[in-house]
Design a protein around this motif. Structure first.
Motif, PDB file in Angstrom:
ATOM      1  N   TYR A 548       7.721   6.830  -0.147  1.00  0.00           N
ATOM      2  CA  TYR A 548       6.817   5.734  -0.498  1.00  0.00           C
ATOM      3  C   TYR A 548       6.005   6.093  -1.742  1.00  0.00           C
ATOM      4  O   TYR A 548       5.897   5.298  -2.691  1.00  0.00           O
ATOM      5  CB  TYR A 548       5.882   5.442   0.667  1.00  0.00           C
ATOM      6  N   ALA A 562       3.122  -4.155   1.149  1.00  0.00           N
ATOM      7  CA  ALA A 562       3.738  -4.567   2.414  1.00  0.00           C
ATOM      8  C   ALA A 562       5.262  -4.519   2.325  1.00  0.00           C
ATOM      9  O   ALA A 562       5.943  -4.060   3.256  1.00  0.00           O
ATOM     10  CB  ALA A 562       3.271  -5.971   2.784  1.00  0.00           C
ATOM     11  N   LEU A 563       5.814  -4.998   1.194  1.00  0.00           N
ATOM     12  CA  LEU A 563       7.270  -4.949   1.015  1.00  0.00           C
ATOM     13  C   LEU A 563       7.744  -3.502   0.904  1.00  0.00           C
ATOM     14  O   LEU A 563       8.797  -3.136   1.446  1.00  0.00           O
ATOM     15  CB  LEU A 563       7.679  -5.730  -0.233  1.00  0.00           C
ATOM     16  N   HIS A 565       6.365  -0.793   2.184  1.00  0.00           N
ATOM     17  CA  HIS A 565       6.334  -0.159   3.511  1.00  0.00           C
ATOM     18  C   HIS A 565       7.559  -0.554   4.326  1.00  0.00           C
ATOM     19  O   HIS A 565       8.193   0.297   4.970  1.00  0.00           O
ATOM     20  CB  HIS A 565       5.055  -0.559   4.258  1.00  0.00           C
ATOM     21  N   ARG A 566       7.899  -1.838   4.326  1.00  0.00           N
ATOM     22  CA  ARG A 566       9.085  -2.282   5.067  1.00  0.00           C
ATOM     23  C   ARG A 566      10.342  -1.631   4.506  1.00  0.00           C
ATOM     24  O   ARG A 566      11.227  -1.194   5.254  1.00  0.00           O
ATOM     25  CB  ARG A 566       9.182  -3.821   4.995  1.00  0.00           C
ATOM     26  N   GLU A 569      10.371   2.165   5.566  1.00  0.00           N
ATOM     27  CA  GLU A 569      10.546   2.316   7.008  1.00  0.00           C
ATOM     28  C   GLU A 569      11.960   1.957   7.450  1.00  0.00           C
ATOM     29  O   GLU A 569      12.525   2.581   8.348  1.00  0.00           O
ATOM     30  CB  GLU A 569       9.529   1.450   7.758  1.00  0.00           C
ATOM     31  N   ASN A 570      12.555   0.926   6.862  1.00  0.00           N
ATOM     32  CA  ASN A 570      13.857   0.439   7.308  1.00  0.00           C
ATOM     33  C   ASN A 570      15.038   1.142   6.643  1.00  0.00           C
ATOM     34  O   ASN A 570      16.182   0.918   7.041  1.00  0.00           O
ATOM     35  CB  ASN A 570      13.977  -1.067   7.057  1.00  0.00           C
ATOM     36  N   PRO A 869       7.199  -9.651   4.176  1.00  0.00           N
ATOM     37  CA  PRO A 869       8.048  -8.559   4.685  1.00  0.00           C
ATOM     38  C   PRO A 869       9.155  -8.994   5.625  1.00  0.00           C
ATOM     39  O   PRO A 869      10.031  -8.190   5.945  1.00  0.00           O
ATOM     40  CB  PRO A 869       7.039  -7.646   5.395  1.00  0.00           C
ATOM     41  N   ASP A 870       9.161 -10.246   6.062  1.00  0.00           N
ATOM     42  CA  ASP A 870      10.247 -10.772   6.897  1.00  0.00           C
ATOM     43  C   ASP A 870      11.258 -11.564   6.077  1.00  0.00           C
ATOM     44  O   ASP A 870      12.072 -12.314   6.639  1.00  0.00           O
ATOM     45  CB  ASP A 870       9.678 -11.660   8.006  1.00  0.00           C
ATOM     46  N   THR A 871      11.208 -11.430   4.764  1.00  0.00           N
ATOM     47  CA  THR A 871      12.121 -12.064   3.784  1.00  0.00           C
ATOM     48  C   THR A 871      11.938 -13.565   3.678  1.00  0.00           C
ATOM     49  O   THR A 871      12.764 -14.240   3.047  1.00  0.00           O
ATOM     50  CB  THR A 871      13.612 -11.735   4.059  1.00  0.00           C
ATOM     51  N   PHE A 911      16.825  -5.501   2.992  1.00  0.00           N
ATOM     52  CA  PHE A 911      16.334  -6.868   3.064  1.00  0.00           C
ATOM     53  C   PHE A 911      17.456  -7.875   3.315  1.00  0.00           C
ATOM     54  O   PHE A 911      17.218  -8.946   3.864  1.00  0.00           O
ATOM     55  CB  PHE A 911      15.530  -7.208   1.813  1.00  0.00           C
ATOM     56  N   LEU A 914      17.845  -7.792   7.071  1.00  0.00           N
ATOM     57  CA  LEU A 914      16.651  -8.409   7.667  1.00  0.00           C
ATOM     58  C   LEU A 914      16.696  -9.929   7.503  1.00  0.00           C
ATOM     59  O   LEU A 914      16.363 -10.685   8.435  1.00  0.00           O
ATOM     60  CB  LEU A 914      15.399  -7.834   7.020  1.00  0.00           C
TER      61      LEU A 914
END
Length: 927
Positions: A548, A562-563, A565-566, A569-570, A869-871, A911, A914
């Motif tokens: 990061y 926020a993006l 971090h996602r 993490e993913n 962050p959920d696209t 993404f 996701l």
């Protein structure tokens, strides 16, 4: 303990090796080897598809001597040249997480002389097998018997060197090891025959040499198993008492498991036909305490969990599954979910199930096949002539279609007088026919021609499908409906489509270009991720926090937190998502801006883009996901602010409407739209771009038309190493592999592993405005991309730095001094001139030496539409637009002011999957 807990719980073998569950895939010959027993791509993929959840795979029997193959297309382990191919099978199984064992054998008198070039077969005695037409073998001499034992030892050594976790000695099915123990086939009067003790010498000698090879070449975790047939019908023949005698002797020397070879796991005696007691129960009752320490595998008739339970209730410790694993590559997962399975195969699913054609035609498999082709007709049979254009000529192609497959592709005119053209045409024709789809990899060096042929087949299939619909009286009375429409067929779009499909959604992929792949096919470096299992295996200590921090620093602290971090993490689970679908990125390097090796790429060091797209397309084909090429989305339809459909124009200039719950826009960036680039960055006027011509920003406009906001549009990255005459990007993995940059004078001028923006600025700051990327054979052998650059004529090479300098017009003394100084830095692992701290891998001192002239080019547009962050696509008021999702380079905010090499591929998979999940969830909710 529940049934599943017992079946799926870990199991420890006598040598201490832990199996993740009690399930084995039984060794079943696929008849898919080359004529000499070498491994084919088909057989590798067959095993890859079946590995994963099942604990252990026993790979089909491999003959240890060229007189030993008992099947056509049998695999061999009879010489060292076979090791590399077998290693591919072991690696494919390991990549999916299963143990890989190799069964080894010699067919003896069961070999058909036709399989060994008409030569005479060999056996313990010159006695033909009791079957019609069996040839009489030649009896092995005493010296040859000793030599045969040595050949088994050599085979074990090769299995170890190929990376297998163990071997299974095939002492069953009347093959050579059993032939030596059988009084029917062994009527020798020397030390290897006669008494039961003497007849046991050969299998015991094979086990002894196996242990010897394991002690010398393997470690204590190496597994040794033995398969046996407990009885023979012949008189004289092996009886159950004989088998118990042999097994006790084998147990004294040490085994990790015994594998009963029976038609059905609970079969009773074939000699004592009055007693219905399963042989396994007799075995459990009569075995010694020593023999009871060795676990027993049962095989035969295992399809459902109830079969496994019954086998284990009767005494088996482990269970091997045969035909059910052919019919269901994911058999273990299905059992774990509690599914009840029928032993049958859909006749249209051979390719999807990765069943090689010779195995498909094997009588045991053929008996399981249900004819589904007529009920699933896709085409109106006939010959469809299509006219298409490649880069230099017009091609006329005849495409012959049957109800469910592409029957033939014929070049009518355009290039038939060009030998090289015809050769590449035959190759692309073969790929399409084998896969039964035009969505296959293009031929290297003949991309334009390949894409033209693929387009001809696609057009023919479309016309035939429409003709079939009309003939069947199917009339479309309204727009088509699907759950999810994916716009764009690059990595993000394909990943999204696969994920949405796997969550139960109906999916349509729409691509404006004539080919699948988008800009992803040009990706070269790899995919960044931290804390992956592949890093752990290589001893690389990394952290998501460091990943990061370095990405944020590389992005000039402009990344959306926020993006980001996602994204971080993913990333590890995105690596696993690919691996679960047969796309293994298990070699690791580094790129500029990263302090640790975290750039995952294919094992062979090849460019990640082509490998990735090839694997994703393979998954698209398996799922029969609909892809419309040469089709432009002219608008996204909405009602009350929510997405309801898309409007399309296809290559026939027809306007179509598709209604949908969700749209995923994955159309890439706008680097190939020079007007748009200059609008936001006037200083980039005149720069070449590394992007494909479809990267024009169309998806951004589509989303803006329904209210989407944008961010960071002026953040446009230039890549420092672009060959200017071809706009071909030279992968960052070359520098990550140890290359340097030098100016026209032959001197280094900057830290090659800095971020792309800084390296680009340094090159632009040179008087000549270009530089050379320089590397040697150390770098080339670990980067297959380098071979592509050489083949494309982009590389200058020479046997020595002096010769290279002369070819490039450099000062040879300066270049030699530069290399000497840099090599000193490599030895010290410290760059005193420019502070390079990563990829100081090897001295540049092994010829040939290579150089590519490069300069910066427009490479990536960090700006794009805004998402959460959920696209979900956000409007200009930062509110989600219902049903609109986006992933990949069309999105802004992930990379900030500069993208780190290797982060784009991570971006599209993270993404993309996701977005697929979110879109499928919306469809299931009925919104």
């Amino acid at each position: 303990m529940s049934s599943n807990e017992r079946i799926l719980s870990p199991f420890t073998l006598p040598n201490g090796t832990e199996l993740k569950n009690r399930l084995f895939m039984a060794p079943m010959t696929t008849c898919t080897g080359f004529y000499d027993g070498s491994v084919t791509d088909e057989v590798v993929e067959y095993y890859r598809a079946r590995a994963g959840s099942i604990g252990t795979i026993v790979v089909e029997c491999c003959f240890i001597d060229d007189l030993g193959p008992a099947f056509p297309g049998a695999l061999g382990i009879d010489n060292d040249d076979k090791t590399e191919g077998l290693a591919r099978i072991a690696a494919a199984i390991h990549e999916r997480g299963s143990k890989a064992l190799l069964q080894i054998y010699h067919g003896g008198r069961m070999v058909d002389p036709k399989l060994i070039g008409g030569r005479t077969t060999v056996a313990p005695s010159a006695l033909a097998a009791p079957r019609d037409g069996a040839a009489t073998p030649r009896a092995l001499s005493g010296e040859e018997v000793t030599g045969m034992v040595s050949k088994f030892g050599d085979a074990v050594r090769r299995a170890i060197q190929a990376g297998f976790d163990g071997v299974e000695l095939h002492g069953a099915n009347t093959y050579l090891i059993q032939q030596f123990f059988s009084p029917n086939s062994n009527q020798r009067d020397d030390e290897w025959g006669g008494s039961r003790e003497n007849r046991a010498r050969f299998p015991l000698a094979v086990l002894d040499i196996t242990h010897k090879m394991v002690r010398q070449y393997a470690d204590d975790a190496f597994i040794i198993g033995y398969r046996f047939s407990p009885e023979e019908l012949e008189v004289p023949g092996i009886r159950f008492d004989d088998t118990l005698f042999l097994l006790e002797k084998l147990a004294e020397r040490g085994l990790d498991y015994l594998h009963f070879s029976l038609g059905t796991a609970l079969r009773p005696s074939i000699n004592d036909t009055e007693d219905p007691t399963p042989l396994i129960k007799k075995y459990i009752a009569r075995r010694s305490e020593n023999l009871a320490q060795i676990p027993v595998i049962g095989v035969g008739g295992i399809v459902n969990a109830s079969d496994i339970d019954q086998a284990m209730d009767n005494g088996y410790d482990l269970v091997a599954v045969g035909r059910a694993c052919i019919a269901y590559p994911d058999w273990t997962d299905r059992i774990a979910r509690g599914e009840h399975l029928e032993l049958s195969i859909d006749s249209t699913q051979r390719e999807a199930l990765e069943i090689p054609l010779p195995l498909w035609r094997f009588f045991l498999v053929e008996a399981m096949i249900r004819d589904m082709s007529m009920s699933d007709s896709m085409f109106k049979p006939g010959v469809f002539q299509e006219t298409v254009q490649d880069d230099s000529r017009e091609l006329v192609v005849n495409v012959s279609l049957e109800t469910d497959h592409i029957a033939d592709i014929e070049l009518v005119s355009g290039g038939s007088d060009d030998v090289e053209f015809v050769t590449s045409f035959e190759e692309i024709r073969s790929r399409i026919l084998d896969a039964n789809t035009p969505h296959v990899d293009a031929i290297s060096g003949a991309t334009s021609q390949s894409e033209a042929v693929k387009k001809a087949v696609s057009k023919a299939m479309s016309k035939s499908g429409k003709a079939l619909a009309a003939e069947s009286g199917v009339v479309e009375t309204g727009p088509r409906h699907v759950d999810v429409v994916v716009i764009g067929s690059g990595g993000a779009g394909l990943a999204a489509a696969i994920q949405a499909h796997d969550e139960g959604a109906s999916v349509l992929v729409v691509e404006k270009m004539p080919t699948i792949g988008g800009n992803t096919v040009k990706a070269s470096a790899g995919m960044n991720a931290a804390e992956t299992r592949f890093q752990r295996v290589k001893g690389i200590h990394d952290s998501k926090a460091l990943f990061y921090a370095e990405t944020l620093k590389g992005g000039k602290n402009k990344n959306n937190p926020a993006l980001l971090h996602r994204f971080v993490e993913n990333a590890p689970q995105a690596i696993e998502w690919l691996a679960d679908r047969g796309i293994m990125l298990n070699d690791i390097t580094t790129t500029g801006g990263m302090s640790i090796d975290r750039t995952h790429r294919p094992r062979d060091g090849s460019a990640v883009g082509g490998y990735l797209i090839s694997g994703l397309v393979r998954n698209i084909n398996k799922r029969a996901i609909d892809v419309m090429l040469d089709t432009t989305v002219t608008g996204i339809l909405t009602e009350n602010g929510a997405v309801t459909g898309v409007r399309l124009v296809n290559d026939e200039n027809e306007t179509l409407t598709v209604m949908t719950h969700s749209v995923i826009v994955a159309t890439g960036g706008f680097s190939a739209n020079s007007d748009m680039v200059v609008k936001y960055r006037p200083d980039l006027a005149g720069f070449v771009t590394t992007n494909h011509k479809g990267a024009t920003g169309g998806g951004i406009k589509l989303l803006q038309d329904i209210g989407a906001g944008t961010v960071d549009m002026g953040e446009i990255q230039i890549h420092p190493t672009v060959e200017q005459s071809t706009s071909y990007l030279i992968s960052e993995s070359i520098r990550g592999g140890g290359a340097i940059l030098v100016n026209q004078q032959g001197a280094r001028f900057f830290n090659e592993m800095e971020t792309r923006d800084k390296v680009s600025a340094a090159i632009i700051g040179l008087a000549e405005k270009y530089a050379y990327i320089l590397f040697d054979e150390h770098v080339r052998v670990k980067n297959k991309a380098a071979d592509e650059y050489i083949a494309r004529g982009l590389v200058t090479s020479a046997s020595s730095p002096r010769e290279l300098a002369a070819q490039l017009g450099m000062d040879e003394h300066q270049l030699s001094a530069t290399l000497e100084r840099y090599n000193g830095f490599v030895a010290q692992q410290q760059d005193s001139d420019f502070g390079r701290t990563t990829a100081l891998r090897n001295p540049i001192n092994q010829g040939p030496f290579y150089a590519i002239r490069i300069a910066p080019g427009v490479h990536h547009t960090m700006g794009g539409v805004t998402i959460n962050p959920d696209t979900q696509v956000l409007n200009t008021d930062k509110q989600a637009i219902p049903g609109a999702y986006a992933a990949g380079e069309v999105v802004g905010g992930v990379h900030g002011g500069n993208r780190i090499g290797g982060n784009a591929v991570a971006d599209i998979i993270i993404f993309g999957t996701l977005a697929g999940h979110m879109a499928a969830s919306r469809a299931k909710s009925g919104l």
